[in-house]
Design an enzyme around this catalytic site. Structure first.
Site, PDB file in Angstrom:
ATOM      1  N   LYS A  50       0.839  -1.205   0.000  1.00  0.00           N
ATOM      2  CA  LYS A  50       0.000   0.000   0.000  1.00  0.00           C
ATOM      3  C   LYS A  50       0.870   1.249   0.000  1.00  0.00           C
ATOM      4  O   LYS A  50       1.852   1.328   0.744  1.00  0.00           O
ATOM      5  CB  LYS A  50      -0.906  -0.032   1.233  1.00  0.00           C
ATOM      6  CG  LYS A  50      -1.879   1.124   1.352  1.00  0.00           C
ATOM      7  CD  LYS A  50      -2.739   0.950   2.599  1.00  0.00           C
ATOM      8  CE  LYS A  50      -3.723   2.084   2.792  1.00  0.00           C
ATOM      9  NZ  LYS A  50      -4.553   1.883   4.006  1.00  0.00           N
ATOM     10  N   SER A  92      -9.177   2.658   3.111  1.00  0.00           N
ATOM     11  CA  SER A  92      -8.201   3.290   2.244  1.00  0.00           C
ATOM     12  C   SER A  92      -7.282   2.294   1.532  1.00  0.00           C
ATOM     13  O   SER A  92      -6.448   2.683   0.721  1.00  0.00           O
ATOM     14  CB  SER A  92      -7.350   4.265   3.054  1.00  0.00           C
ATOM     15  OG  SER A  92      -6.598   3.603   4.048  1.00  0.00           O
ATOM     16  N   SER A  94      -9.691   0.432   7.306  1.00  0.00           N
ATOM     17  CA  SER A  94      -9.160   0.512   5.951  1.00  0.00           C
ATOM     18  C   SER A  94      -8.699  -0.809   5.351  1.00  0.00           C
ATOM     19  O   SER A  94      -8.389  -0.863   4.166  1.00  0.00           O
ATOM     20  CB  SER A  94      -8.004   1.515   5.898  1.00  0.00           C
ATOM     21  OG  SER A  94      -8.476   2.814   6.105  1.00  0.00           O
TER      22      SER A  94
END
Length: 474
Positions: free
Chosen positions: A82, A157, A181
């Site tokens: 990520k 996210s 997330s």
């Protein structure tokens, strides 16, 4: 004959150990899929094709060594990271146009552990600016979309991480969770997502721990794959504010994922203290179906009231604003931030230190009270989200309205960041329109072993890994 992306991470690692498939073949297969298909999905901000190929060739040399030792557990298996975490030599944008050209000079400790385990890092997955929204739309990459319906958001996210795994661009992915997330995009993309217990995974060496909301964790197609990644990244470093209890000697999370959980006592609630909030009927039906499945498997399920109130949601929103302000941005670049980011940072600037300290104190008080109500149970069942996956653009551009809609979409997940409990989203249900809907199970602090065993039992009862979106076959 199975395609490489049909294999799980555990299966790919075993195939490399047996010399049945090479790390170069695996990496080239995924790079080809990304190049052909990611324009539809928006999973990646940066694809690291050249360095991934170098890592794959090195892994292949190790796999073919004439006198090999015990190979590392992820030798030759691709794992994207990520783009909130630094990977040395790759762009580190944090999903923001302000950092579009920033290149990381060092790995974070989690990435270092993945490298040591033999993983091939194929790139940086899409994330919203500073990881703040629960959807993945930013100013430097296309929106991350759930492969189950490319008009709808992959969530956030860690939306890019989930989209990558669900589309067959990676067998597993690194993700992060500060308010849901990992679990939000896992639900939106029909995957298994695990937020570890507070202190299980270091945030070092660069990221502060603050009050311990955020942690790295895995998004995967199978419980076993997530457990394998958790075994690898579960490290602490000197100076970490929080540490989780270690597993007993000789035990692994993967080992627990292969065990029967026994008969468990499970609490459940399906309402959230957000005024006027309505849970979607299909989400409510999925919650009831998950409850029935748990009962059918022999567990005791009891209803409880939501162990937190609307004041907790408000205090969390102030802390979230402070987290937005903690990201350093030059004054001359503030105007380049997205409206929600600017709004949150302004709210933090308009708040006093006393207000922030009061909010964190009340959150800890709420945590203590909530845990007293939940600790008698082995796990707590809730919906992951209040709605099925929503259309891209659903949250709008007005920051106050965007934040309101985010709260209405994700009223359940952040509680378990506040308490620090481990929490998973399990893909047990699909809507009539074919959209995935996750069930969330949260355990006692340090209780990942029980959650993994229970999740694996659910996976065996309602297998999901073979259920694939249309893009899987392309």
């Amino acid at each position: 004959m199975a395609e490489i992306h049909d294999l799980t991470a555990v299966q790919q690692a075993e195939a490399v150990r047996r010399r049945e498939v090479s790390p170069v073949e695996i990496t080239e297969h995924y790079l080809d899929r990304i190049a052909r298909l990611d324009h539809q999905v928006g999973a990646f901000i940066t694809v690291a094709a050249d360095t991934a190929r170098e890592q794959a060739r090195a892994a292949e040399r190790e796999a073919l060594s004439a006198t090999p030792g015990e190979p590392p557990p992820l030798l030759g298996v691709p794992v994207p990271v990520k783009d909130l975490e630094p990977v040395a030599g790759l762009r580190h944008t944090s999903g923001s146009a302000v950092h579009a050209d920033r290149v990381a000079g060092t790995d974070c400790d989690v990435v270092a552990e993945l490298r040591a385990a033999g993983a091939v890092i194929t790139g940086k997955t899409n994330t919203p600016e500073f990881g703040l929204p629960c959807h993945t739309e930013n100013d430097i990459a296309p929106p991350a979309r759930t492969p189950w319906d490319l008009t709808r958001s992959a969530g956030g996210s860690s939306g890019g991480a989930a989209a990558a795994v669900a589309a067959g661009f990676a067998p597993v992915a690194h993700a992060g969770d500060g308010g849901g997330s990992i679990r939000i995009p896992a639900s939106a993309c029909g995957l298994f997502g695990l937020k570890p217990t507070r202190g299980r995974v270091t945030s070092g060496p660069l990221k502060p721990d603050y009050i311990g909301l955020s942690t790295s964790g895995p998004i995967a197609r199978t419980v076993a794959d997530a457990a394998l990644i958790l075994d690898i990244i579960s490290v602490n470093r000197p100076g970490d504010y929080y540490t989780a209890p270690a597993l007993p000697a000789g035990e692994t999370f993967l080992g627990y994922a292969l065990r029967d959980p026994g008969r468990l006592r499970i609490a459940r609630f399906g309402t959230a203290p957000v005024p006027g909030l309505r849970i979607d009927p299909e989400v409510a039906a999925a919650h009831e179906a998950a409850t029935k499945l748990l009962i059918d498997l022999g567990h005791d399920v009891e209803d409880i009231d939501a162990p937190y109130g609307a004041d907790t949601v408000e205090d969390f929103s102030l802390v979230w604003a402070a987290m937005a302000a903690a990201n350093p941005v030059r004054p001359e670049d503030e105007h380049r931030l997205r409206p929600l980011t600017r709004w949150l940072r302004q709210r933090a600037a308009d708040s006093s230190i006393a207000a922030y300290m009061g909010a964190t104190a009340r959150l800890q008080g709420a945590m203590r009270a909530a845990l007293q109500r939940m600790l008698p149970y082995d796990a707590v069942l809730t919906p992951t989200l209040a709605l099925p996956p929503v259309p891209v653009g659903h949250f709008g551009a007005d920051p106050e309205e965007e934040f309101r809609r985010m709260t209405a979409f994700t009223p359940f997940t952040s509680l378990f960041n506040i308490t620090g409990q481990p929490s998973v989203s399990v893909p047990l249900h699909w809507s009539a329109a074919g959209l995935p809907i996750g069930a969330m199970l949260s355990g006692r602090p340090g209780g990942e072993p029980t959650l993994l065993a229970l999740s694996a039992q659910l996976e065996a009862a309602r297998p999901w890994a073979g259920r694939q979106p249309p893009i899987w076959a392309e």
